[in-house]
Design an enzyme around this catalytic site. Structure first.
Site, PDB file in Angstrom:
ATOM      1  N   ASP A 151      11.083  -9.400  -5.852  1.00 14.20           N
ATOM      2  CA  ASP A 151      10.129  -9.153  -6.937  1.00 14.20           C
ATOM      3  C   ASP A 151      10.069 -10.275  -7.959  1.00 14.20           C
ATOM      4  OD1 ASP A 151       8.596  -6.714  -7.139  1.00 14.20           O
ATOM      5  OD2 ASP A 151      10.513  -5.731  -6.742  1.00 14.20           O
ATOM      6  N   ASN A 166       1.186  -3.580   0.577  1.00 16.62           N
ATOM      7  CA  ASN A 166       0.744  -4.884   0.053  1.00 16.62           C
ATOM      8  C   ASN A 166      -0.627  -5.350   0.576  1.00 16.62           C
ATOM      9  OD1 ASN A 166       4.058  -6.418  -0.199  1.00 16.62           O
ATOM     10  ND2 ASN A 166       2.837  -5.380  -1.739  1.00 16.62           N
TER      11      ASN A 166
HETATM   12  C1  FPP Z   1       6.844  -9.384  -4.878  1.00 20.52           C
HETATM   13  O1  FPP Z   1       6.548 -10.097  -6.062  1.00 20.52           O
HETATM   14  C2  FPP Z   1       6.753 -10.282  -3.739  1.00 20.52           C
HETATM   15  C3  FPP Z   1       5.965 -10.117  -2.646  1.00 20.52           C
HETATM   16  C4  FPP Z   1       5.052  -8.966  -2.449  1.00 20.52           C
HETATM   17  C5  FPP Z   1       5.936 -11.111  -1.583  1.00 20.52           C
HETATM   18  C6  FPP Z   1       7.266 -11.611  -1.172  1.00 20.52           C
HETATM   19  C7  FPP Z   1       7.007 -12.789  -0.375  1.00 20.52           C
HETATM   20  C8  FPP Z   1       7.641 -13.955  -0.507  1.00 20.52           C
HETATM   21  C9  FPP Z   1       8.788 -14.240  -1.396  1.00 20.52           C
HETATM   22  C10 FPP Z   1       7.104 -15.040   0.322  1.00 20.52           C
HETATM   23  C11 FPP Z   1       7.998 -15.507   1.345  1.00 20.52           C
HETATM   24  C12 FPP Z   1       8.833 -14.480   1.983  1.00 20.52           C
HETATM   25  C13 FPP Z   1       8.977 -14.398   3.298  1.00 20.52           C
HETATM   26  C14 FPP Z   1       9.860 -13.374   3.894  1.00 20.52           C
HETATM   27  C15 FPP Z   1       8.265 -15.343   4.152  1.00 20.52           C
HETATM   28  P1  FPP Z   1       5.222  -9.741  -6.830  1.00 20.52           P
HETATM   29  O2  FPP Z   1       4.079 -10.467  -6.229  1.00 20.52           O
HETATM   30  O3  FPP Z   1       5.084  -8.242  -6.854  1.00 20.52           O
HETATM   31  O4  FPP Z   1       5.488 -10.335  -8.250  1.00 20.52           O
HETATM   32  P2  FPP Z   1       5.314  -9.548  -9.608  1.00 20.52           P
HETATM   33  O5  FPP Z   1       6.221  -8.357  -9.489  1.00 20.52           O
HETATM   34  O6  FPP Z   1       5.760 -10.528 -10.644  1.00 20.52           O
HETATM   35  O7  FPP Z   1       3.856  -9.202  -9.713  1.00 20.52           O
END
Ligand code: FPP
Length: 216
Positions: free
Chosen positions: A2, A50
């Site tokens: 996150d 997502n």
């Molecule tokens: C949550 O942060 C993150 C995600 C939904 C995506 C996670 C993906 C990666 C770290 C990319 C690479 C990973 C792999 C396994 C290839 P958020 O977007 O919800 O951030 P926020 O909570 O600040 O809005």
């Protein structure tokens, strides 16, 4: 993982830049985990929920998965075996594009002989969907619905129970991640957004697991 979006916003960057930094930090965290002697690291890369994010962001995250699964040379050097947990590609509700399916299959194949840490990537994963799928599989096979039977019908029945769950970016709520497998596990709360999650943070999580009354 996150906080990628918030990390980017604080720097005046688009959310996608946060995910790029998140993927790079995942590669660093995998190295730290290997150094710490962790056997299993499971990360939440993309959830069944997502898909509703803006198309451009979804496309970017899918590309990062392709990039991660393409790091085979690096993973082989670290003796890391890759696995995937998620909704089966042939599920009527599954939406994983073919190029991601192929990247996942190739990374699994190209690292299957490694004997060190297992890195499991949760992609198109949701814990409640997983549990419902397990129960439905058992029902279809005419099996009794018991705790042990559900254990055996999960997407990756070989995955050991979770020793410690990590929440980054100051999140304190439970998410739809390994709910069945994390029963009784302590939760390590880190204030760092995922791109800043450090080896010290990981060490603190391991300590928490070691000091837990349920530690195996
Ligand atoms: C949550 O942060 C993150 C995600 C939904 C995506 C996670 C993906 C990666 C770290 C990319 C690479 C990973 C792999 C396994 C290839 P958020 O977007 O919800 O951030 P926020 O909570 O600040 O809005």
């Amino acid at each position: 993982m996150d906080g990628n979006g918030r990390w980017a916003k604080q720097r005046g960057l688009p959310r996608t830049a946060g995910h790029t930094a998140g993927e790079e930090n995942l590669a660093a965290v995998v190295r730290s985990a290997v150094r710490l002697g962790i056997d299993h690291l499971t990360v939440f890369g993309f959830s069944t929920e997502n898909w509703v994010r803006p198309r451009q962001e979804v496309r970017h995250i899918l590309g990062l998965h392709k990039k991660l699964f393409g790091r085979v040379a690096e993973l082989n050097e670290l003796n890391v075996r890759v696995r995937w947990i998620g909704r089966p590609f042939d599920d009527p509700a599954a939406r994983t594009p073919r190029y991601v399916q192929r990247a996942i299959a190739k990374a699994i194949r190209d690292t299957e002989a490694n004997t060190g840490m297992t890195l499991t990537v949760a992609f198109d994963y949701g814990s409640r969907t997983e549990i419902a799928h397990a129960v439905e599989t058992l029902r279809r096979d005419g099996r009794e619905i018991t705790v042990e039977a559900i254990d055996s019908a999960l997407y990756q029945p070989d995955l050991p129970p979770v020793d410690v769950l990590v929440r980054t970016s100051g999140e304190t709520r439970v998410s739809n991640f390994l709910l069945w497998q994390a029963h009784g596990a302590p939760i390590s709360f880190a204030s760092a957004a995922w791109p800043d999650y450090s080896s010290d943070d990981l060490r603190a999580a391991v300590e928490l697991a070691r000091n837990s009354p349920n530690h195996r």
